[in-house]
Design an enzyme around this catalytic site. Sequence first.
Site, PDB file in Angstrom:
ATOM      1  N   GLU A  45       0.835  -1.203   0.000  1.00  0.00           N
ATOM      2  CA  GLU A  45       0.000   0.000   0.000  1.00  0.00           C
ATOM      3  C   GLU A  45       0.871   1.254   0.000  1.00  0.00           C
ATOM      4  OE1 GLU A  45      -2.336   2.590   3.294  1.00  0.00           O
ATOM      5  OE2 GLU A  45      -2.121   0.442   3.643  1.00  0.00           O
ATOM      6  N   ASP A  49       0.712   3.864  -3.229  1.00  0.00           N
ATOM      7  CA  ASP A  49       0.307   5.256  -3.079  1.00  0.00           C
ATOM      8  C   ASP A  49       1.261   6.170  -3.852  1.00  0.00           C
ATOM      9  OD1 ASP A  49      -1.123   7.513  -1.681  1.00  0.00           O
ATOM     10  OD2 ASP A  49       0.873   7.788  -0.829  1.00  0.00           O
ATOM     11  N   ASP A 118      -7.012   1.108   0.492  1.00  0.00           N
ATOM     12  CA  ASP A 118      -5.671   0.603   0.801  1.00  0.00           C
ATOM     13  C   ASP A 118      -5.319  -0.588  -0.099  1.00  0.00           C
ATOM     14  OD1 ASP A 118      -5.542   2.504   2.761  1.00  0.00           O
ATOM     15  OD2 ASP A 118      -5.840   1.121   4.428  1.00  0.00           O
ATOM     16  N   GLU A 121      -4.464   0.503  -3.671  1.00  0.00           N
ATOM     17  CA  GLU A 121      -3.087   0.995  -3.770  1.00  0.00           C
ATOM     18  C   GLU A 121      -2.094  -0.157  -3.734  1.00  0.00           C
ATOM     19  OE1 GLU A 121      -3.628   5.436  -1.777  1.00  0.00           O
ATOM     20  OE2 GLU A 121      -2.897   3.780  -0.544  1.00  0.00           O
TER      21      GLU A 121
END
Length: 229
Positions: A45, A49, A118, A121
Site C-alpha cells: 500500500e 500510493d 488501501d 493501492e
Amino acid sequence: MKLSADLSAFADRLGHAFRRPELLIRALTHSSLSSSTRPDNQRLEFLGDRVLGLVMAEALLSADQAASEGQLAPRFNALVRRETCAAVARDLGLGEVLKLGRSEMMSGGRRKEALLADAMEAVIAAVYIDGGFEAARGLVLRHWGGRIGAVEADSRDAKTALQEWAQARGLNPPRYVELAREGPDHAPRFTIAARLETGQEAQAEAGAKRQAEQAAAHALLSRLVQDET
C-alpha cells in the site's frame, strides 16, 4: 503458484497477467488475516500510493500544459484521495476477493472505504513490482481514465466554487478546520475538514494545508451537487 478462479477473473478485470501471482494475493490480504507466513498488504500500500501519485501527476501535466501548480493540486488530490481509490476498487469488484480475518469480515470489511482504498493501492504496487512502471501506469490510466477527464472538466478552484455554492444559498462561507497534523516537520500530513454552517462537511488529507483544504472543498462540493441531482 496458480491463482484461484475468482482471483484470475479479478486479474483479468485489472488487465494484467501476473508472472508472480503471490504478489496479487499479498496485495489483497488485510492485516486481520496476516501471519508470519502470510504477509499483509501494508507495505505494498505504501508503495502503491507513491506509484499512483506519480502516474496522476504525469497524466495531469500532460493533459493541461498551461495549468498552474495551484490549479493542478486540487485535481491531483481529487484523483488520489481515498474515496476515489475506493470507487475504483468497487468498480473492479475488489471487495469480493479481499482476504480478511473473521472479525473484519463480520463487520462489513469488504465494503469499508478505507480497506478498499488501501487494497487498491497495494494492487497498483503489485502490478508495478510484477511488470514495471509501464504496466502500473497502464493499469492506473485504464481504470482512472474517465475520472481524469471529469476532474479536468471541473478545473475551477474548489474553495472558490464551494464558497460560491454556499453564498448562492444564503449561507456563510465554509470554514476549514485542521483536524490533525502527522509526520515529521520535513514531510507533514494535514487532515482538514471543510464545514458549512448546516453541519455538512468533508475531510481530506494532503502534505500541505492548502492542498488539503482544496481537496476537502472538492469532496464536499461534489457531495452537495450529487445530493441536489
